[in-house]
Write an enzyme that holds these catalytic residues in place. Structure first.
Site, mmCIF file in Angstrom:
data_model
loop_
_atom_site.group_PDB
_atom_site.id
_atom_site.type_symbol
_atom_site.label_atom_id
_atom_site.label_comp_id
_atom_site.label_asym_id
_atom_site.label_seq_id
_atom_site.Cartn_x
_atom_site.Cartn_y
_atom_site.Cartn_z
ATOM 1 N N ASP A 48 -19.095 10.699 29.598
ATOM 2 C CA ASP A 48 -18.002 9.948 28.988
ATOM 3 C C ASP A 48 -17.170 10.862 28.095
ATOM 4 O OD1 ASP A 48 -17.070 6.955 28.030
ATOM 5 O OD2 ASP A 48 -17.013 8.388 26.383
ATOM 6 N N TYR A 53 -10.517 13.424 22.708
ATOM 7 C CA TYR A 53 -11.658 14.269 22.365
ATOM 8 C C TYR A 53 -11.335 15.758 22.562
ATOM 9 C CZ TYR A 53 -14.368 9.906 22.858
ATOM 10 O OH TYR A 53 -14.851 8.618 22.763
ATOM 11 N N LYS A 78 -10.423 8.287 28.894
ATOM 12 C CA LYS A 78 -9.661 7.205 28.268
ATOM 13 C C LYS A 78 -8.255 7.657 27.898
ATOM 14 C CE LYS A 78 -14.039 6.074 26.037
ATOM 15 N NZ LYS A 78 -14.579 7.451 26.016
ATOM 16 N N HIS A 111 -7.984 3.266 25.517
ATOM 17 C CA HIS A 111 -8.895 3.601 24.420
ATOM 18 C C HIS A 111 -8.847 2.571 23.285
ATOM 19 C CE1 HIS A 111 -10.987 7.376 22.608
ATOM 20 N NE2 HIS A 111 -11.544 6.282 22.166
#
Length: 276
Positions: A48, A53, A78, A111
């Protein structure tokens, strides 16, 4: 019993693994690649990530070096808040797919809910899904009112809602709504950033079963039908977090852990953040 080689079946028939590697805040290239390799070696097939990120490229590099075939993997990423809107979403998806180095993404999610943007953003996800670029589309951090708004306008319901979920935040109302609408809930921060592991009840149950507190908490989530994506950069913790398929919590343990709920978050609430 729930087994490692099984998963939960989404409403469209896609199989989603019970345990995935969470990668939030993992950014150093070597740390990311080491974590992904450790996870795949330990039996993980779900990874994931998210655009925010900033590690999709590193994850993609690790996947390219892996001997695990692509069809066995379940890759989630996401869409970040700044990329909402129909055209922006299509462009952001292509960028994530390029960085990950894959032909398709298994699960692509919004998200956070952004007021006034959900309809057009979701339309783009539906187009990508119908084209076969995504095997499953979902949302993250959506509350009941957010889901109701989306469902009023969508052609395809979200298949997954990834939310904060742990013994201190069981989200009963949201769980019931998702169950009624065939939306699979997935847990981020299932270990409450480690805080729940010091709870005396969890420690007692762990000792009784010869397991670690983390394994007990993750097993509790699975027995509630909730897949988990615990985050770790440490190989032995990564292995520990998936070693939860050789025991089962009896009903009394499940109930006692349930009563730890305080409706307490460690992360943002979608009703208060990222909404304008």
């Amino acid at each position: 019993m729930i087994h490692l080689d099984e998963g939960t079946v989404l409403a469209n028939g896609v199989n989603m693994p019970w345990v995935g590697l969470g990668t939030c805040k993992l950014r150093h290239p070597q740390a990311v690649e080491r974590a992904v390799h450790a996870a795949l070696d330990a039996g993980y097939r779900s990874i994931d990530t998210a655009a925010i990120y900033q590690n999709e490229t590193e994850i993609g590099n690790a996947l390219q070096k892996s001997t695990v075939s692509r069809e066995l993997l379940f890759i989630t990423t996401k869409l970040w808040n700044a990329s909402h809107g129909y055209n922006n979403t299509l462009a952001a998806f292509d960028e994530s797919r390029r960085k990950l180095g894959v032909d398709y993404i298994d699960l692509y999610m919004i998200h956070w809910p952004i007021k006034g943007q959900i309809k057009e953003t979701w339309r783009a996800l539906e187009i990508l899904y119908n084209r076969g670029d995504i095997r499953a589309i979902g949302v993250s951090n959506f509350g009941v009112s957010d889901l109701e708004e989306l469902i009023r306008h969508c052609e395809i319901k979200p298949l997954v809602n990834q939310v904060e979920y742990h013994p201190r935040l069981s989200q009963k109302k949201l769980m019931h709504f998702c169950h009624q609408n065939n939306i699979q809930v997935e847990a981020w921060s299932p270990l409450m950033q480690g805080e729940i592991l010091h709870e005396s009840l969890i420690l007692q149950i762990a000792e009784k079963h010869g397991k670690t507190p983390a394994q007990v908490v993750l097993r509790w989530a699975l027995q509630n039908g909730i897949p988990v994506i615990p985050k770790s950069a440490t190989p032995h913790r990564i292995r520990e977090n998936i070693d939860i398929f050789d025991f089962e919590l009896p009903i009394e343990d499940m109930v006692n852990i349930h009563f730890l709920n305080e409706n307490r978050r460690i992360g943002p609430d979608s009703g208060l953040y990222f909404y304008d």
